[in-house]
Structure formats: C-alpha cells, structure tokens
Design a protein around this motif. Structure first.
Motif, PDB file in Angstrom:
ATOM      1  N   ASN A  11      -6.890  -0.867  -6.385  1.00  0.00           N
ATOM      2  CA  ASN A  11      -6.526  -1.524  -5.131  1.00  0.00           C
ATOM      3  C   ASN A  11      -5.375  -0.792  -4.437  1.00  0.00           C
ATOM      4  O   ASN A  11      -4.364  -0.464  -5.061  1.00  0.00           O
ATOM      5  CB  ASN A  11      -6.096  -2.971  -5.378  1.00  0.00           C
TER       6      ASN A  11
ATOM      7  N   ASP B 268      -1.950  -6.756   0.586  1.00  0.00           N
ATOM      8  CA  ASP B 268      -2.093  -8.215   0.607  1.00  0.00           C
ATOM      9  C   ASP B 268      -2.918  -8.674  -0.592  1.00  0.00           C
ATOM     10  O   ASP B 268      -3.645  -7.890  -1.198  1.00  0.00           O
ATOM     11  CB  ASP B 268      -2.775  -8.660   1.907  1.00  0.00           C
ATOM     12  N   ILE B 269      -2.819  -9.974  -0.915  1.00  0.00           N
ATOM     13  CA  ILE B 269      -3.573 -10.514  -2.053  1.00  0.00           C
ATOM     14  C   ILE B 269      -5.063 -10.477  -1.717  1.00  0.00           C
ATOM     15  O   ILE B 269      -5.584 -11.342  -1.009  1.00  0.00           O
ATOM     16  CB  ILE B 269      -3.128 -11.945  -2.391  1.00  0.00           C
TER      17      ILE B 269
ATOM     18  N   ALA C  94      -7.835 -12.155  -5.374  1.00  0.00           N
ATOM     19  CA  ALA C  94      -7.374 -13.517  -5.628  1.00  0.00           C
ATOM     20  C   ALA C  94      -8.180 -14.131  -6.773  1.00  0.00           C
ATOM     21  O   ALA C  94      -9.143 -13.544  -7.278  1.00  0.00           O
ATOM     22  CB  ALA C  94      -7.514 -14.355  -4.362  1.00  0.00           C
TER      23      ALA C  94
ATOM     24  N   ASP D  71      -3.597  -1.634  -9.698  1.00  0.00           N
ATOM     25  CA  ASP D  71      -3.120  -2.010  -8.370  1.00  0.00           C
ATOM     26  C   ASP D  71      -2.039  -1.028  -7.925  1.00  0.00           C
ATOM     27  O   ASP D  71      -0.956  -0.966  -8.506  1.00  0.00           O
ATOM     28  CB  ASP D  71      -2.568  -3.434  -8.401  1.00  0.00           C
TER      29      ASP D  71
ATOM     30  N   GLY E  26      -1.593  -6.506  -4.752  1.00  0.00           N
ATOM     31  CA  GLY E  26      -2.628  -7.294  -4.093  1.00  0.00           C
ATOM     32  C   GLY E  26      -3.508  -8.042  -5.065  1.00  0.00           C
ATOM     33  O   GLY E  26      -4.654  -8.386  -4.742  1.00  0.00           O
ATOM     34  N   THR E  27      -2.980  -8.313  -6.271  1.00  0.00           N
ATOM     35  CA  THR E  27      -3.757  -8.950  -7.341  1.00  0.00           C
ATOM     36  C   THR E  27      -3.060 -10.206  -7.834  1.00  0.00           C
ATOM     37  O   THR E  27      -1.823 -10.245  -7.917  1.00  0.00           O
ATOM     38  CB  THR E  27      -3.914  -7.969  -8.527  1.00  0.00           C
ATOM     39  N   ASP E  28      -3.829 -11.214  -8.157  1.00  0.00           N
ATOM     40  CA  ASP E  28      -3.283 -12.402  -8.829  1.00  0.00           C
ATOM     41  C   ASP E  28      -3.196 -12.068 -10.320  1.00  0.00           C
ATOM     42  O   ASP E  28      -4.119 -12.316 -11.095  1.00  0.00           O
ATOM     43  CB  ASP E  28      -4.200 -13.612  -8.597  1.00  0.00           C
TER      44      ASP E  28
END
Length: 301
Positions: free
Chosen positions: A218, A222-223, A226, A241, A248-250
């Motif tokens: 990624n 931004d997330i 999700a 990431d 941008g990762t949960d």
C-alpha cells in the motif's frame, strides 16, 4: 560551490551523514546540532547545541526528512537531547534563512508561515520523489522476501496507489515475474496501468479484488485497508504498508485476523541511506544555487 554559506543541520539520520559530506565538499560552513553521538567525525565541521548564537548565523537550516512532530520535536539518531524547534528558535533565525525538510507537518508549516521563514519540502519535487521511489521499492520487496515463504516470481501481488512509488514498485514486481494488480483512482491511471500490462482496477472495487492475493503493497496514506477489506484477505497474505505514519491499514484488525501487516515508512533511509542521502544532497545544492541572488552567488563562489 557554496563557500561561505552557513548551513546548520538540526537532527537527522544516516541519510544526513551523506548530505553533510556533500556540503563539506561544496565548501559550505557546516554546523551540526544533535549529532554528538556520531562515530565518525567530519573534518571542517563544528558541533553545537541548539542556541541563539548558532541559529542567528544560519543561511540554511536542514531538518530530518519528517521535519518536526506536532509539538515541534525534532528526531535525531545521534543524540539523546530533546531537540525542539519553537517560536524562540524561529526568532533567532535571520529572515533570509530557509528551512529544508522532506515533508512538513502542519506545526512546522504554521511555524514558518508565522515567522516569515521560507520552508522547502524536498519530497514535493518530482525528481526527488521519483529517485526516492527506487530504494523504497527495493526495500518493500526485501521485506516481502524476508516475511514470506514463497517467491516473488509467480506470486499474486497488489499495489495500491499508482503514484511515483506505486509505479516504480509495480514495475519491479512485474520484472521479477509476479502477477501485478494495481489499484487506481483515476481513469488516466487505469489507462496507463493497462498500457504497461498491469491488471488495473479502481480502488472503490478493492473489496472484491483482494481475494486470492499473496502480497499487498500500500502507498495510499488514507485508511484503504479497513476492517471490511481485511476480512476478505487470505490468512496467508502479507500487507506491507509504505504510506507515512499511521499508514493506510487497520493494523489492529489485521493482527486480530492473524494477517501479517507491516508498516514500513522511510525505507530509503533504512535500506539505502547513502543513495537516499545523495539524492537529497543533490536536490538541496541545486535548489540553493537556483535561489541565491546574483550577488550571493558571487559571495559563495
């Protein structure tokens, strides 16, 4: 040549060691703040504390690539001192001084704006960002190899974002024999990715596209990965990431699902600090020479 130019480095990492060497070669007067723990001492360089008598002489102030945090703290890999760039420090700088960093947070932008000091963000330059994407992509691939039990060749890879880093990374993965999907947001990016023989898709369809993917890289700040997307990702997949913190990762949900997700910002400084420092130093020298007035060019020649 920059003879007579007063250059102060405030904090930094391994990239800055290469930058310091280059400025010494260009005959600038260099002072280091927050470098008391470096192993190798530089000839023709002075060490100092963050103080008025140092900053009031500075024509150029060079910060770490992340600038400051939102409280003004400046990171240094070679110091245990707490370095803070605040209103008092800005008052010490001469009005003609310029501050250079990689990318600035709102705190630093507002600080410079309020004090009338020019701030230059090097990562806004296309040439710097493109050159910098090479060690970033190499570092991402290195992390993938270290954290998986399959080869890049024949793997199903996904690159989210088709900017300068995404394009370089997708190309490297493809040349290593991976099947590369590219998540884009704009029709022109879709067309470009298709013309380069990638498998493009729009990120709004990410939920369906992540199925049966081995590696996800990624670059979107931004997330985008999700929780509802992560539920669709295979447990054997890895997420790398590359977006700036917090990524941008949960990550919490990825860990809960048993999916390995690694945040890897600032890879150039980790995997190729000499090359990354060389890129930044060349850009800095070019910018400084371009911005000097004719009378200053004579003075520093």
């Amino acid at each position: 040549m920059l003879k007579g130019l007063q250059v102060a480095f405030l904090g930094g990492d391994t990239r800055h060691l290469e930058m310091i060497l280059r400025f010494v070669e260009w005959d600038a007067n260099v002072v280091l703040i927050g470098f008391e723990q470096i192993h190798d001492r530089f000839n023709g360089v002075s060490m100092a504390k963050l103080a008025k008598e140092v900053l009031r002489k500075a024509d150029v102030l060079i910060l770490p690539v992340v600038g400051t945090d939102e409280d003004g703290r400046v990171e240094s890999s070679y110091s245990t001192d707490t370095l803070v760039l605040d209103n008092v420090c800005m008052d010490w700088l001469p009005k003609h001084a310029k501050i250079y960093t990689g990318a600035a947070k709102p705190y630093l932008k507002n600080l410079c704006r309020n004090h009338g000091i020019d701030l230059v963000e090097l990562f806004n330059r296309d040439d710097v960002a493109i050159y910098n994407s090479i060690p970033t992509a190499e570092g991402a691939i290195m992390m993938a190899i270290q954290n998986t039990d399959i080869t890049i060749h024949g793997s199903r890879c996904m690159v989210l974002g088709f900017g300068r880093t995404g394009l370089t990374l997708a190309g490297m993965l493809q040349r290593l024999g991976a099947q590369v999907k590219v998540g884009v947001q704009k029709p022109d990016q879709f067309a470009r990715a298709s013309a380069m023989n990638f498998q493009p898709f729009f990120t709004k369809d990410l939920n369906d596209e992540v199925l049966d993917t081995d590696m996800i890289f990624n670059t979107v700040p931004d997330i985008i990965l999700a929780a509802h997307v992560i539920t669709r990702i295979s447990h054997r997949a890895i997420i790398i990431d590359l977006a700036s913190k917090p990524g941008g990762t949960d990550f919490r949900f990825a860990e809960k699902r048993g999916i390995k997700a690694l945040l890897a910002p600032s890879l150039p400084g980790l995997v190729a600090p000499k090359t990354a420092g060389h890129i930044l130093a060349n850009a800095l020298c070019e910018l400084i020479q371009d911005e000097l007035r004719p009378d200053q060019v004579m003075e520093y020649a």
